[in-house]
Design a protein around this motif. Sequence first.
Motif, mmCIF file in Angstrom:
data_model
loop_
_atom_site.group_PDB
_atom_site.id
_atom_site.type_symbol
_atom_site.label_atom_id
_atom_site.label_comp_id
_atom_site.label_asym_id
_atom_site.label_seq_id
_atom_site.Cartn_x
_atom_site.Cartn_y
_atom_site.Cartn_z
ATOM 1 N N THR A 110 -5.531 2.370 -1.905
ATOM 2 C CA THR A 110 -6.498 1.968 -0.887
ATOM 3 C C THR A 110 -6.680 0.528 -0.814
ATOM 4 O O THR A 110 -6.659 -0.211 -1.750
ATOM 5 C CB THR A 110 -7.796 2.901 -1.053
ATOM 6 N N ASN A 166 -17.317 9.676 -2.737
ATOM 7 C CA ASN A 166 -16.638 9.136 -1.771
ATOM 8 C C ASN A 166 -15.091 9.436 -1.578
ATOM 9 O O ASN A 166 -14.513 9.947 -2.585
ATOM 10 C CB ASN A 166 -16.720 7.586 -1.871
ATOM 11 N N GLU A 213 -12.464 7.593 -1.295
ATOM 12 C CA GLU A 213 -11.692 6.763 -2.253
ATOM 13 C C GLU A 213 -11.540 7.347 -3.538
ATOM 14 O O GLU A 213 -10.525 7.431 -4.248
ATOM 15 C CB GLU A 213 -11.952 5.221 -2.415
ATOM 16 N N ARG A 251 0.995 -1.217 -0.179
ATOM 17 C CA ARG A 251 -0.091 -0.010 -0.141
ATOM 18 C C ARG A 251 0.802 1.257 0.057
ATOM 19 O O ARG A 251 1.714 1.379 0.842
ATOM 20 C CB ARG A 251 -1.042 0.031 1.304
ATOM 21 N N ASP A 306 -7.404 -2.667 -5.447
ATOM 22 C CA ASP A 306 -8.703 -2.469 -4.823
ATOM 23 C C ASP A 306 -9.770 -2.328 -5.803
ATOM 24 O O ASP A 306 -10.692 -2.853 -5.462
ATOM 25 C CB ASP A 306 -8.577 -1.316 -4.004
ATOM 26 N N SER A 338 -13.011 -5.297 -6.694
ATOM 27 C CA SER A 338 -14.169 -4.768 -6.446
ATOM 28 C C SER A 338 -15.417 -5.754 -7.299
ATOM 29 O O SER A 338 -14.975 -6.898 -8.050
ATOM 30 C CB SER A 338 -14.459 -3.150 -7.070
ATOM 31 N N PRO A 368 -9.668 -1.974 0.650
ATOM 32 C CA PRO A 368 -10.961 -2.173 1.649
ATOM 33 C C PRO A 368 -10.969 -3.595 1.928
ATOM 34 O O PRO A 368 -10.099 -4.243 1.919
ATOM 35 C CB PRO A 368 -11.983 -1.918 0.152
ATOM 36 N N VAL A 369 -12.110 -3.846 2.705
ATOM 37 C CA VAL A 369 -12.290 -5.255 3.203
ATOM 38 C C VAL A 369 -12.093 -6.355 2.064
ATOM 39 O O VAL A 369 -11.494 -7.513 2.408
ATOM 40 C CB VAL A 369 -13.432 -5.374 3.986
ATOM 41 N N SER A 370 -12.610 -6.116 1.050
ATOM 42 C CA SER A 370 -12.423 -7.252 -0.244
ATOM 43 C C SER A 370 -10.998 -7.682 -0.296
ATOM 44 O O SER A 370 -10.939 -8.722 -0.888
ATOM 45 C CB SER A 370 -12.845 -6.634 -1.396
ATOM 46 N N GLN A 424 -12.415 11.353 6.695
ATOM 47 C CA GLN A 424 -11.750 10.081 6.512
ATOM 48 C C GLN A 424 -10.440 10.221 5.923
ATOM 49 O O GLN A 424 -9.437 9.206 6.139
ATOM 50 C CB GLN A 424 -12.699 9.673 5.312
#
Length: 486
Positions: free
Chosen positions: A271, A406, A408, A131, A241, A245, A273-275, A444
């Motif tokens: 970024t 958002n 991101e 990252r 990321d 998706s 994410p949880v995925s 954020q």
Amino acid sequence: MATARTELFASALGLSKQNGQSRPPGLQSGPVTGMTQPGKALGDSQKGSSIPQTSGGIRFGDDWKKSLQLPPKDTRVKTSDVTATKGNDFEDYCLKRELLMGIFEMGWEKPSPIQEESIPIALSGRDILARAKNGTGKSGAYLIPLLERIDLKKDHIQAVVMVPTRELALQMSQICISMSKHLGGVKVMATTGGTNLKDDIMRLDETVHVVIATPGRILDLIKKGVAKVDKVQMMVMDEADKLLSQDFVVLIEDIISFLDKNRQILLYSATFPVSVQRFMAKHLRKPYEINLMDELTLKGITQYYAYVTERQKVHCLNTLFSRLQINQSIIFCNSTQRVELLARKISQLGYSCFYIHAKMMQEYRNRVFHDFRNGLCRNLVCTDLFTRGIDIQAVNVVINFDFPKNAETYLHRIGRSGRYGHLGLAINLITSDDRFNLKTIEEQLVTDIKPIPGSIDKSLYVAEFHSTNPDEEEEEEEPRAEINAP
């Protein structure tokens, strides 16, 4: 409500609704020229090419660096996003001399922090989850070890690089061929949707070492038995990321099922994410995790907002164009229809402007991307298609004509300026409907988006106003650009 806003926008621009696909302003129909097309062998010796494909017969003991054709030295000020290194050199990684020649001729002098962390681990064969911020050298972090590990004695596909957009595939393949030009025969192929499948099938009948692809097209070629990936040793996912998706994750997992069980997987993104965590747990083996995101936004990007009504946006944009010192700018809208409407209005105001979005014919998308990258137009209006990985060093201003929904998306948009530690400016046109999104994104990203001042100091986004000579700084009399936003 959305339709009413679009009609209000069109009315404010004085434009009627247009049906069908339209061509980018200033572009005529005809074949795309001057750039490498998907499906073509980027590693092949091309007719009329002046790029040497070998190291030029350098013998042991020669000072090989003297033979390099280096680009002009980049003397612009860089931020700590790329300068806070451990002091390593590319030679420290025991890379092939011919690869080092390609690296230096790209203008890359020393590895950036993400390259320092990633290159030795990737060379060891270990999986990586990395990252790092946009524009800090992620491409080199995986392309360098990838090219180092290519075995020219083997005539099968050895590495696959997955990217989410066609433009990014073209950009990565151009970088890959430039970096590998002295290696003496690395065959690189770009394959994406929207191009002739037959050309790709014919190309894969020949030797290909590296495939840079969008997921849908490479999966199609794999299932047809044309792209044989069972011996692939390295799979890279750039902008991971996005690739993980809902739009792509099923395709990615299908592709992985065709790979060798001992393959290496490298994930890179700004970024995660949880995925991504779920994918990592399922497919990566004890991955080496790299996190260089002490903060989310780039240090060199100054962020402002201008509070306007929908009808005032074009006037505000016109004011910005007339007052700012723009090398190149990217202007983001939230829909393809608004992209085209705004691009026409900017052209009517007398400014050079192209536009690009996903509903355009691939031929025109290629043409626009190539021409804008080569500096043939100053301003580009686009959708979020252009937020992923696109690296155009001359872009110093990003304008969110429509504010994103958002954090991101906002992060990837403004990351198109301030590339590789350089300076950039992000200006957001905010309506009353956007004020809550603005506050949420600030929180954020833990960043400060300030109200646009009456004047913007050029030293915040124009490289030539930075000098190491104190006398030169004192001689600068006009360091400010006046902004009279509504």
